[in-house]
Enzyme design. Structure first.
Site, PDB file in Angstrom:
ATOM      1  CE  LYS A  47       0.319  -4.684   2.907  1.00 49.66           C
ATOM      2  NZ  LYS A  47      -0.002  -6.048   2.377  1.00 49.66           N
ATOM      3  CE1 TYR A  93      -3.178  -2.888   5.626  1.00 53.59           C
ATOM      4  CE2 TYR A  93      -3.231  -0.537   5.124  1.00 53.59           C
ATOM      5  CZ  TYR A  93      -3.202  -1.851   4.702  1.00 53.59           C
ATOM      6  OH  TYR A  93      -3.194  -2.133   3.356  1.00 53.59           O
ATOM      7  CB  THR A 114      -0.905  -0.015   1.255  1.00 55.46           C
ATOM      8  OG1 THR A 114      -1.471   1.279   1.443  1.00 55.46           O
ATOM      9  CG2 THR A 114      -0.117  -0.338   2.521  1.00 55.46           C
ATOM     10  CG  ASP A 115      -1.118   4.990  -1.050  1.00 56.45           C
ATOM     11  OD1 ASP A 115      -1.695   4.362  -0.133  1.00 56.45           O
ATOM     12  OD2 ASP A 115      -1.696   5.873  -1.726  1.00 56.45           O
ATOM     13  CD  GLU A 116      -3.560   3.236   4.100  1.00 52.69           C
ATOM     14  OE1 GLU A 116      -3.517   3.169   5.331  1.00 52.69           O
ATOM     15  OE2 GLU A 116      -4.566   2.961   3.428  1.00 52.69           O
TER      16      GLU A 116
HETATM   17  P1  NAD Z   1      -9.297  -7.841   2.228  1.00 50.75           P
HETATM   18  O1  NAD Z   1      -9.309  -7.517   3.670  1.00 50.75           O
HETATM   19  O2  NAD Z   1     -10.527  -7.580   1.425  1.00 50.75           O
HETATM   20  O3  NAD Z   1      -8.930  -9.371   2.010  1.00 50.75           O
HETATM   21  C1  NAD Z   1      -7.871  -9.979   2.679  1.00 50.75           C
HETATM   22  C2  NAD Z   1      -7.948 -11.485   2.440  1.00 50.75           C
HETATM   23  O4  NAD Z   1      -6.820 -12.087   3.089  1.00 50.75           O
HETATM   24  C3  NAD Z   1      -9.206 -12.138   3.023  1.00 50.75           C
HETATM   25  O5  NAD Z   1      -9.754 -13.047   2.108  1.00 50.75           O
HETATM   26  C4  NAD Z   1      -8.687 -12.844   4.269  1.00 50.75           C
HETATM   27  O6  NAD Z   1      -9.431 -14.007   4.628  1.00 50.75           O
HETATM   28  C5  NAD Z   1      -7.276 -13.208   3.840  1.00 50.75           C
HETATM   29  N1  NAD Z   1      -6.396 -13.408   4.999  1.00 50.75           N
HETATM   30  C6  NAD Z   1      -6.278 -12.590   6.090  1.00 50.75           C
HETATM   31  N2  NAD Z   1      -5.406 -13.125   6.966  1.00 50.75           N
HETATM   32  C7  NAD Z   1      -4.961 -14.289   6.403  1.00 50.75           C
HETATM   33  C8  NAD Z   1      -4.040 -15.273   6.829  1.00 50.75           C
HETATM   34  N3  NAD Z   1      -3.395 -15.184   8.000  1.00 50.75           N
HETATM   35  N4  NAD Z   1      -3.809 -16.327   6.005  1.00 50.75           N
HETATM   36  C9  NAD Z   1      -4.446 -16.435   4.810  1.00 50.75           C
HETATM   37  N5  NAD Z   1      -5.342 -15.533   4.375  1.00 50.75           N
HETATM   38  C10 NAD Z   1      -5.591 -14.466   5.159  1.00 50.75           C
HETATM   39  O7  NAD Z   1      -8.048  -7.039   1.620  1.00 50.75           O
HETATM   40  P2  NAD Z   1      -7.886  -6.357   0.202  1.00 50.75           P
HETATM   41  O8  NAD Z   1      -8.493  -5.018   0.241  1.00 50.75           O
HETATM   42  O9  NAD Z   1      -8.309  -7.340  -0.852  1.00 50.75           O
HETATM   43  O10 NAD Z   1      -6.303  -6.167   0.150  1.00 50.75           O
HETATM   44  C11 NAD Z   1      -5.456  -7.135  -0.460  1.00 50.75           C
HETATM   45  C12 NAD Z   1      -4.015  -6.664  -0.371  1.00 50.75           C
HETATM   46  O11 NAD Z   1      -3.873  -5.400  -1.019  1.00 50.75           O
HETATM   47  C13 NAD Z   1      -3.519  -6.444   1.060  1.00 50.75           C
HETATM   48  O12 NAD Z   1      -2.185  -6.885   1.134  1.00 50.75           O
HETATM   49  C14 NAD Z   1      -3.615  -4.947   1.269  1.00 50.75           C
HETATM   50  O13 NAD Z   1      -2.672  -4.499   2.210  1.00 50.75           O
HETATM   51  C15 NAD Z   1      -3.291  -4.449  -0.128  1.00 50.75           C
HETATM   52  N6  NAD Z   1      -3.849  -3.142  -0.501  1.00 50.75           N
HETATM   53  C16 NAD Z   1      -5.185  -2.898  -0.392  1.00 50.75           C
HETATM   54  C17 NAD Z   1      -5.707  -1.664  -0.783  1.00 50.75           C
HETATM   55  C18 NAD Z   1      -7.190  -1.379  -0.714  1.00 50.75           C
HETATM   56  O14 NAD Z   1      -7.594  -0.238  -1.007  1.00 50.75           O
HETATM   57  N7  NAD Z   1      -8.048  -2.325  -0.374  1.00 50.75           N
HETATM   58  C19 NAD Z   1      -4.856  -0.679  -1.272  1.00 50.75           C
HETATM   59  C20 NAD Z   1      -3.483  -0.964  -1.372  1.00 50.75           C
HETATM   60  C21 NAD Z   1      -3.003  -2.203  -1.005  1.00 50.75           C
HETATM   61  P1  TYD Z   2     -10.643   3.591   4.277  1.00 57.00           P
HETATM   62  O1  TYD Z   2     -11.576   3.141   3.195  1.00 57.00           O
HETATM   63  O2  TYD Z   2     -10.765   2.959   5.622  1.00 57.00           O
HETATM   64  O3  TYD Z   2      -9.177   3.442   3.685  1.00 57.00           O
HETATM   65  P2  TYD Z   2      -7.759   3.980   4.295  1.00 57.00           P
HETATM   66  O4  TYD Z   2      -7.964   4.388   5.683  1.00 57.00           O
HETATM   67  O5  TYD Z   2      -6.926   2.739   4.180  1.00 57.00           O
HETATM   68  O6  TYD Z   2      -7.342   5.087   3.388  1.00 57.00           O
HETATM   69  O7  TYD Z   2     -10.822   5.162   4.459  1.00 57.00           O
HETATM   70  C1  TYD Z   2     -10.642   6.059   3.377  1.00 57.00           C
HETATM   71  C2  TYD Z   2     -10.806   7.473   3.905  1.00 57.00           C
HETATM   72  O8  TYD Z   2     -12.168   7.649   4.298  1.00 57.00           O
HETATM   73  C3  TYD Z   2      -9.980   7.759   5.147  1.00 57.00           C
HETATM   74  O9  TYD Z   2      -9.540   9.108   5.089  1.00 57.00           O
HETATM   75  C4  TYD Z   2     -10.950   7.557   6.301  1.00 57.00           C
HETATM   76  C5  TYD Z   2     -12.277   7.974   5.682  1.00 57.00           C
HETATM   77  N1  TYD Z   2     -13.490   7.265   6.197  1.00 57.00           N
HETATM   78  C6  TYD Z   2     -14.591   8.024   6.601  1.00 57.00           C
HETATM   79  O10 TYD Z   2     -14.580   9.260   6.598  1.00 57.00           O
HETATM   80  N2  TYD Z   2     -15.713   7.347   7.032  1.00 57.00           N
HETATM   81  C7  TYD Z   2     -15.761   5.981   7.070  1.00 57.00           C
HETATM   82  O11 TYD Z   2     -16.808   5.410   7.498  1.00 57.00           O
HETATM   83  C8  TYD Z   2     -14.626   5.228   6.636  1.00 57.00           C
HETATM   84  C9  TYD Z   2     -14.642   3.723   6.665  1.00 57.00           C
HETATM   85  C10 TYD Z   2     -13.513   5.920   6.185  1.00 57.00           C
END
Ligand code: NAD
Ligand code: TYD
Length: 351
Positions: free
Chosen positions: A161, A157, A132-134
């Site tokens: 990461k 988180y 992630t960019d975070e």
């Molecule tokens: P998600 O929370 O929707 O899904 C995570 C999946 O991982 C789930 O199916 C969960 O059961 C599985 N999991 C969790 N712990 C596990 C373990 N110990 N062993 C095996 N499986 C396990 O997450 P996502 O949004 O699909 O994110 C996927 C990846 O992308 C992550 O690495 C996250 O950090 C990264 N990412 C997500 C975003 C975003 O906006 N969602 C942005 C940048 C990077």
């Molecule tokens: P989120 O989807 O949790 O992603 P991240 O924190 O990983 O960027 O949140 C996106 C942005 O939206 C973040 O600035 C927090 C804000 N947010 C709200 O204002 N209300 C909400 O209910 C949630 C879940 C997030």
């Protein structure tokens, strides 16, 4: 790539990636081994049709990536020759309340996978680590994260990461393993668990529930449509240089309040007005801010564009419209998640 192991394939991005692999990925004719612990964030029903449509090319293994013997079995039993590592605990708010699982899965789990990869370096050709960019922390009003921006994670988180990225990088530097890393901005699109901003706001808006905006709503995120993220990961897996990291972004920076306003307008347009004709923007409710809330993320993704020829296809407006439509047209999936039926299904099938 004949047997690609995807970790976390029942989550939001993993499920979209598996779908992309089997339906569209140029040149992919192999099998996908999806290893997932099936936490609250997993919904195996997101891939129920895939299992039927691609017989013999998709298998789900329930396992925890922290469980080294189970992961070794999965790698060996299926002759895995490449790994796409998506599994993580992914929600910042949950990490603030209870960081333990984040350290276990994101840090220890990544370490386990890297070690198993090291033991099988003659058989496994690639390891891609999704991040992630975070990890870069928070920006002021101007500037962008590049691949050279120093890490400065602020939430449990993003710290977990960041730790996993450092491990992946070190395993490349020390052991010469062919590892790539991508750092991506906020994703949105189909199959996202309704705890993240956009998926939660769409469902609450459809259901006429309050739309909680943290703080002043002026925090900025860059938004990437999930399919565009999938095409980027496929490019990196197939063409990325070992040891290199790639930033992935949507060139779609928006303050949260603008995002929520746009969701309201789209739901009004596509689902019709609320009873009494009231606009959904009236559902917006400012709530207490998140502790340590990063103010702004913005990604410079020129490296992946220049070196791998990748570009996002969706603008924020086209991607968001598709996403709102998807949640409206997939009520069964939404109900399974909202009522917890997906968890009962997992229990019935896997105990
Ligand atoms: P998600 O929370 O929707 O899904 C995570 C999946 O991982 C789930 O199916 C969960 O059961 C599985 N999991 C969790 N712990 C596990 C373990 N110990 N062993 C095996 N499986 C396990 O997450 P996502 O949004 O699909 O994110 C996927 C990846 O992308 C992550 O690495 C996250 O950090 C990264 N990412 C997500 C975003 C975003 O906006 N969602 C942005 C940048 C990077
Ligand atoms: P989120 O989807 O949790 O992603 P991240 O924190 O990983 O960027 O949140 C996106 C942005 O939206 C973040 O600035 C927090 C804000 N947010 C709200 O204002 N209300 C909400 O209910 C949630 C879940 C997030």
């Amino acid at each position: 790539m004949n047997n690609l192991l995807v970790t976390g394939g029942c989550g939001f991005i993993g499920a979209n990636f598996i779908r992309y692999l089997l339906e569209e990925a140029p040149g992919f004719t192999g099998r996908v081994i999806n290893v997932d612990k099936l936490t609250y964030a997993a919904n195996p029903l997101s891939l129920a049709d895939i299992e039927k449509r691609f017989p013999g090319r998709y298998v789900l293994v329930r396992a925890d990536i922290v469980d080294r013997p189970a992961m070794a079995r999965a790698l060996d039993a299926h002759g895995v020759d490449a790994i796409g590592h998506f599994a993580a605990e992914s929600h910042v708010d949950r990490s603030i309340v209870r960081p333990d699982d984040f350290i276990q899965t994101n840090v220890v789990g990544t370490h386990v996978l890297l070690e198993l990869f090291r033991e099988r370096r003659d058989r496994i050709a690639r390891f891609h680590h999704v991040s992630t960019d975070e990890v870069f922390g928070s920006l002021g009003p101007t500037g962008y994260f590049t691949e050279d921006t120093p890490y400065r994670p602020n939430s449990p988180y993003s710290a977990s990461k960041a730790a996993s990225d450092h491990l992946a990088r070190a395993w490349h530097e020390t052991y010469g393993l062919p590892i790539t890393i991508s750092n991506c901005s906020n994703n949105y699109g189909p199959y996202q668990f309704p705890e993240k901003l956009i998926s939660l706001m769409i469902l609450n808006a459809l259901e006429g529930k309050p739309l909680p905006v943290y703080g002043d709503g002026k925090n900025v995120r860059d938004w990437l449509y999930v399919r565009d993220h999938c095409t980027a990961i496929w490019r990196v897996l197939t063409r990325g240089a070992p040891g290199r990291t790639y930033n992935v972004g949507g060139r779609s920076e928006r303050p949260n309040l603008d995002v929520v306003g746009l969701v309201c307008d789209l739901v009004d347009e596509l689902a019709g007005p609320r009873p009494g004709g009231k606009p959904r923007r009236e559902l917006i409710a400012f709530v207490k801010d998140r502790p340590g809330h990063d103010r702004r993320y913005a990604i410079d993704c020129s490296r992946i564009e220049r070196e791998l020829g990748w570009r996002p296809e969706e603008s924020f407006e086209t991607g968001l419209r598709k996403t709102v439509r998807w949640y409206m047209e997939h009520r069964e999936w939404v109900d399974q998640v909202r009522t917890g039926e997906y968890q009962r299904w997992i229990k019935a099938h896997y105990g």
